[in-house]
Design a protein around this motif. Structure first.
Motif, short mmCIF file in Angstrom:
data_model
loop_
_atom_site.label_atom_id
_atom_site.label_comp_id
_atom_site.label_asym_id
_atom_site.label_seq_id
_atom_site.Cartn_x
_atom_site.Cartn_y
_atom_site.Cartn_z
N LYS A 213 0.99 2.59 -5.03
CA LYS A 213 0.98 4.02 -5.39
C LYS A 213 1.38 4.25 -6.84
O LYS A 213 0.72 4.97 -7.58
N LYS A 214 2.48 3.61 -7.27
CA LYS A 214 3.01 3.90 -8.60
C LYS A 214 3.89 2.76 -9.07
O LYS A 214 4.66 2.19 -8.28
N LEU A 215 3.77 2.41 -10.34
CA LEU A 215 4.64 1.43 -10.97
C LEU A 215 5.29 2.10 -12.17
O LEU A 215 4.61 2.52 -13.10
N VAL A 216 6.61 2.19 -12.14
CA VAL A 216 7.35 2.86 -13.21
C VAL A 216 8.05 1.81 -14.08
O VAL A 216 8.78 0.96 -13.56
N ILE A 217 7.83 1.88 -15.37
CA ILE A 217 8.46 0.99 -16.33
C ILE A 217 9.55 1.76 -17.05
O ILE A 217 9.27 2.71 -17.79
N LEU A 218 10.80 1.38 -16.83
CA LEU A 218 11.92 2.02 -17.51
C LEU A 218 12.47 1.10 -18.58
O LEU A 218 12.82 -0.06 -18.30
N SER A 219 12.55 1.58 -19.81
CA SER A 219 13.18 0.84 -20.90
C SER A 219 13.56 1.82 -21.98
O SER A 219 13.16 2.98 -21.96
N LYS B 114 0.84 -1.20 0.00
CA LYS B 114 0.00 0.00 0.00
C LYS B 114 0.87 1.25 0.00
O LYS B 114 1.80 1.39 0.82
N ASP B 115 0.59 2.15 -0.94
CA ASP B 115 1.29 3.43 -1.07
C ASP B 115 2.78 3.29 -1.38
O ASP B 115 3.56 4.23 -1.17
N LYS B 116 3.18 2.13 -1.88
CA LYS B 116 4.57 1.91 -2.28
C LYS B 116 4.72 2.20 -3.77
O LYS B 116 3.79 2.05 -4.56
N SER B 117 5.93 2.60 -4.15
CA SER B 117 6.26 2.85 -5.55
C SER B 117 7.37 1.90 -5.99
O SER B 117 8.36 1.73 -5.26
N ILE B 118 7.20 1.29 -7.16
CA ILE B 118 8.12 0.28 -7.65
C ILE B 118 8.61 0.67 -9.04
O ILE B 118 7.82 1.13 -9.87
N LEU B 119 9.89 0.46 -9.29
CA LEU B 119 10.48 0.69 -10.60
C LEU B 119 10.97 -0.66 -11.15
O LEU B 119 11.65 -1.41 -10.44
N ILE B 120 10.62 -0.95 -12.41
CA ILE B 120 11.14 -2.14 -13.09
C ILE B 120 11.99 -1.67 -14.25
O ILE B 120 11.48 -1.04 -15.20
#
Length: 336
Positions: A33-39, A4-10
């Protein structure tokens, strides 16, 4: 696990495993909270954004390359957990373009570590490969170096409570560039080329890979290399499962290939423990107390000289089980 309310970057999040992990996180943890996809591939990001349209309030797409530390630092701002999946992974291409492989897999790993140390990241899980154990190709060697960097990063954290750990697994069934999709595409031509009839590989589904990452994210103490207990398959059984009527010429192994893959070497056995569902190779130096770790996970030391090799495995996929898995995980319309 409470996200809950965590942000994750892949990093490398548009790949097969990255997309499966993203789907799992967004469906099972709606309060994320947020999922960031970096590519670095804008086309893949565009298609993934269309596929994940219903999650647009949570998911973010970030064009960037792990070779670019400044971009990574920006991507890691306000991120709690990082899953590092970006890699240059095709063995023959890495053999032909060694400097590019080093820049992505080794320099990129170092950049991820530095970016996470400089921001507020709490935990990092780096994805590895069976080819990193006793490597014979450049890809495996770069991933071994990457593993060492992530494990050793726990020694330079200082005041920072961040934890770095590694997940090492075998061939992900149906992932881009793997043998099963290749054979499925080739069978209409009537020929399935076999590199070597003795060749074996470990096999894990995308679902199994995701479960392993989530296990490490929840339970890692920092410095471990987690290894799943998974079955092997013979390349000849894969060919038989997909194209029993096809010709199967022997073409020889490609540059940098092994006949059998290994996830734990006999040298690793000195620091390897059985956790039940997984094995773990523990670091020789760690911030926590080994006896506490053993008691917490009911960890059992493996015998000295133990190794985990795809050709010596005790669990095997059969032709029929492979057909069932292909139908379940890759192509629901699959028929022989």
């Amino acid at each position: 696990m409470n996200l809950k309310d965590k942000s994750i970057l892949i990093t490398g999040g548009t790949g097969s495993l990255g997309k499966a992990l993203a789907k799992h996180l967004l469906t099972k943890y709606p309060q994320l909270k947020k999922l960031v996809i970096l590519s670095r591939d804008e086309q893949k990001q565009y298609h993934m954004a269309m596929e994940f349209e219903e999650y647009k309030k949570q998911i973010r797409f970030f064009i960037g390359d792990v070779r670019d530390k400044a971009r990574l630092v920006r991507a890691c701002k306000d991120i709690d957990y990082v899953i590092h999946a970006a890699a240059m992974k095709h063995v023959p291409i890495a053999e032909y373009n060694p400097e590019e492989c080093v820049k992505t897999n080794i320099d990129g790993a170092r950049n991820v570590i530095d970016a996470c140390l400089e921001t507020g990241v709490e935990k990092v899980i780096a994805l590895s490969t069976d080819k990193a154990a006793a490597p014979v190709n450049l890809y495996g060697a770069t991933k071994l170096a990457s593993d060492k960097l992530f494990v050793a990063a726990n020694n330079i954290t200082g005041w920072n409570p961040i934890k770095f750990s590694v997940v090492r697994y075998g061939n992900v069934m149906g992932s881009n560039g793997s043998v099963i999709p290749f054979f499925l595409n080739k069978r209409n031509e009537g020929t399935l080329p076999i590199t070597d009839p003795e060749m074996t590989r470990f096999n894990i589904s995308l679902k199994g890979g995701v479960a392993m990452i989530m296990h490490a994210l929840e339970h890692a103490w920092g410095g471990e290399i987690f290894i799943p207990k998974i079955p092997s398959y013979r390349i000849t059984d894969v060919a038989e499962a997909i194209g029993p009527q096809c010709d199967k010429p022997i073409i020889g192994i490609r540059p940098g290939e092994k006949i059998h893959e290994e996830m734990i070497t006999s040298s690793d056995s000195y620091n390897t423990y059985d956790l039940g569902k997984y094995y773990t190779i523990l670091p020789s130096r760690h911030k926590w107390v080994l006896s506490d770790y053993i008691a917490h996970f009911n960890a059992k030391k493996v015998e000295l000289g133990f190794r985990y090799n795809s050709g010596e495995n005790t669990e095997w996929e059969t032709v029929e089980s492979l057909r069932s898995l292909i139908k379940e995980y890759i192509d629901p319309t699959f028929e022989v």
